[in-house]
Design an enzyme around this catalytic site. Structure first.
Site, PDB file in Angstrom:
ATOM      1  N   ASP A  64      48.365  28.519  35.428  1.00 25.64           N
ATOM      2  CA  ASP A  64      47.333  28.055  36.356  1.00 25.64           C
ATOM      3  C   ASP A  64      47.535  28.824  37.648  1.00 25.64           C
ATOM      4  OD1 ASP A  64      45.639  26.819  38.127  1.00 25.64           O
ATOM      5  OD2 ASP A  64      46.420  24.795  37.813  1.00 25.64           O
ATOM      6  N   SER A 142      39.007  42.584  43.213  1.00 27.06           N
ATOM      7  CA  SER A 142      38.232  42.096  44.338  1.00 27.06           C
ATOM      8  C   SER A 142      36.770  42.016  43.895  1.00 27.06           C
ATOM      9  CB  SER A 142      38.413  43.021  45.545  1.00 27.06           C
ATOM     10  OG  SER A 142      37.718  42.523  46.668  1.00 27.06           O
ATOM     11  N   SER A 143      35.840  42.416  44.733  1.00 27.24           N
ATOM     12  CA  SER A 143      34.421  42.392  44.396  1.00 27.24           C
ATOM     13  C   SER A 143      33.663  43.187  45.451  1.00 27.24           C
ATOM     14  CB  SER A 143      33.903  40.949  44.368  1.00 27.24           C
ATOM     15  OG  SER A 143      32.506  40.909  44.118  1.00 27.24           O
ATOM     16  N   TYR A 157      33.914  32.278  48.067  1.00 26.14           N
ATOM     17  CA  TYR A 157      34.281  33.390  47.183  1.00 26.14           C
ATOM     18  C   TYR A 157      34.435  34.678  47.982  1.00 26.14           C
ATOM     19  CZ  TYR A 157      33.764  36.804  43.358  1.00 26.14           C
ATOM     20  OH  TYR A 157      33.931  37.834  42.478  1.00 26.14           O
ATOM     21  N   LYS A 161      37.728  37.132  48.630  1.00 24.76           N
ATOM     22  CA  LYS A 161      37.744  38.548  48.250  1.00 24.76           C
ATOM     23  C   LYS A 161      37.965  39.436  49.468  1.00 24.76           C
ATOM     24  CE  LYS A 161      37.076  37.921  43.843  1.00 24.76           C
ATOM     25  NZ  LYS A 161      38.146  38.214  42.860  1.00 24.76           N
TER      26      LYS A 161
END
Length: 268
Positions: A64, A142-143, A157, A161
């Site tokens: 987790d 990341s994004s 979110y 990131k």
């Protein structure tokens, strides 16, 4: 050979499906011993089985990533099993959508705990082993959403990131002299199970029409960029983030991109 990871041990979080599964399989194919770390038992066991069927090595450690002790156990169990740890990939993520003014505290905590904190936790737990071995690699998923572009309803979110991208800068400075590197890959729209939460099949086709490459990416597209960061050939690269997005962040207006290709008869 370029990009080989022979005899390296790699942890990949969130490797039960999607991008993480792609990373685990590509790393294993490149010769790494892969630790599939995820909460999802069945999906993760399937990933491990498919890696082994291909003649490569992997184990599953249920983890987790939002729990500090679980991450600590992941690292110690990995070293206990394989005797070393060379590569840590934090890919596990959660994605909750709420207006910023209404974002629940529990969802905010979950986003930071799962998306960002394991970057620091893995560092704290793994560097002592990497230091003894003379080096190591930390690579984070990341994004483009957050560091490069914005999307409504994703404030927690994107904050996580963005924190990830900022973290690798400081971490890379602290560990550069020890041959321990920190880098990020920023996926754009990638065709995974999670994509169904954003758009149905028709919606995905519409999204792809605005991307210069004309298609959604695949998990392997992210995995091969990760493979470079993990390789010996990337020893001089640290504190960097690469967008793997089919060019979607480049245009001033994605509508103009679609219109340009439609005029050339190059539609999806």
């Amino acid at each position: 050979m370029f990009g080989r990871l022979d005899d390296k041990v790699a942890i990949v979080t969130g490797a039960g499906q999607g991008i993480g599964e792609g990373i685990a399989k590509v790393f294993a194919q490149a010769g790494a011993k892969v630790v599939v770390a995820s909460r999802s038992v069945e999906n993760s066991k399937q990933t491990v089985a498919e890696i082994k069927e291909a003649g490569n090595e992997a184990i599953f450690i249920q983890t987790d990533c939002g729990d500090r002790e679980s991450v600590r156990n992941l690292v110690s169990a990995t070293v206990g099993h394989y005797g070393r740890l060379d590569i840590c990939v934090h890919n596990a993520a959660v994605f909750a959508m709420f207006p910023a003014e209404e974002f629940p505290d529990d969802e905010l905590d979950k986003s930071l705990n799962v998306n960002f904190k394991p970057c620091m936790w893995l560092t704290q737990d793994a560097v002592k082993y990497m230091r003894k071995q003379g080096g190591g690699r930390f690579i984070f998923t990341s994004s483009v959403t957050g560091p490069r572009v914005a999307m409504p309803l994703t404030s927690a979110y994107v904050a996580a990131k963005g924190a990830m991208n900022a973290y690798i800068k400081t971490a890379s400075l602290e560990f550069a002299r020890e041959n321990i590197t920190f880098n990020c890959v920023e996926p754009g729209y990638i065709l995974t199970e999670a994509m169904a939460h954003l758009a149905d099949e028709e919606g995905q086709k519409e999204m792809a029409s605005y991307i210069p490459k004309g298609a959604l990416g695949m998990p392997e597209d992210i995995a091969y960029c990760m493979l470079y960061f993990a390789s010996d050939e990337a020893a001089y690269v640290t504190g960097q983030a690469i967008a793997v997005d089919g060019g979607s962040c480049i245009p001033e207006s994605p509508v103009q991109v679609r219109e340009f290709y439609e005029e050339k008869g190059q539609t999806l």
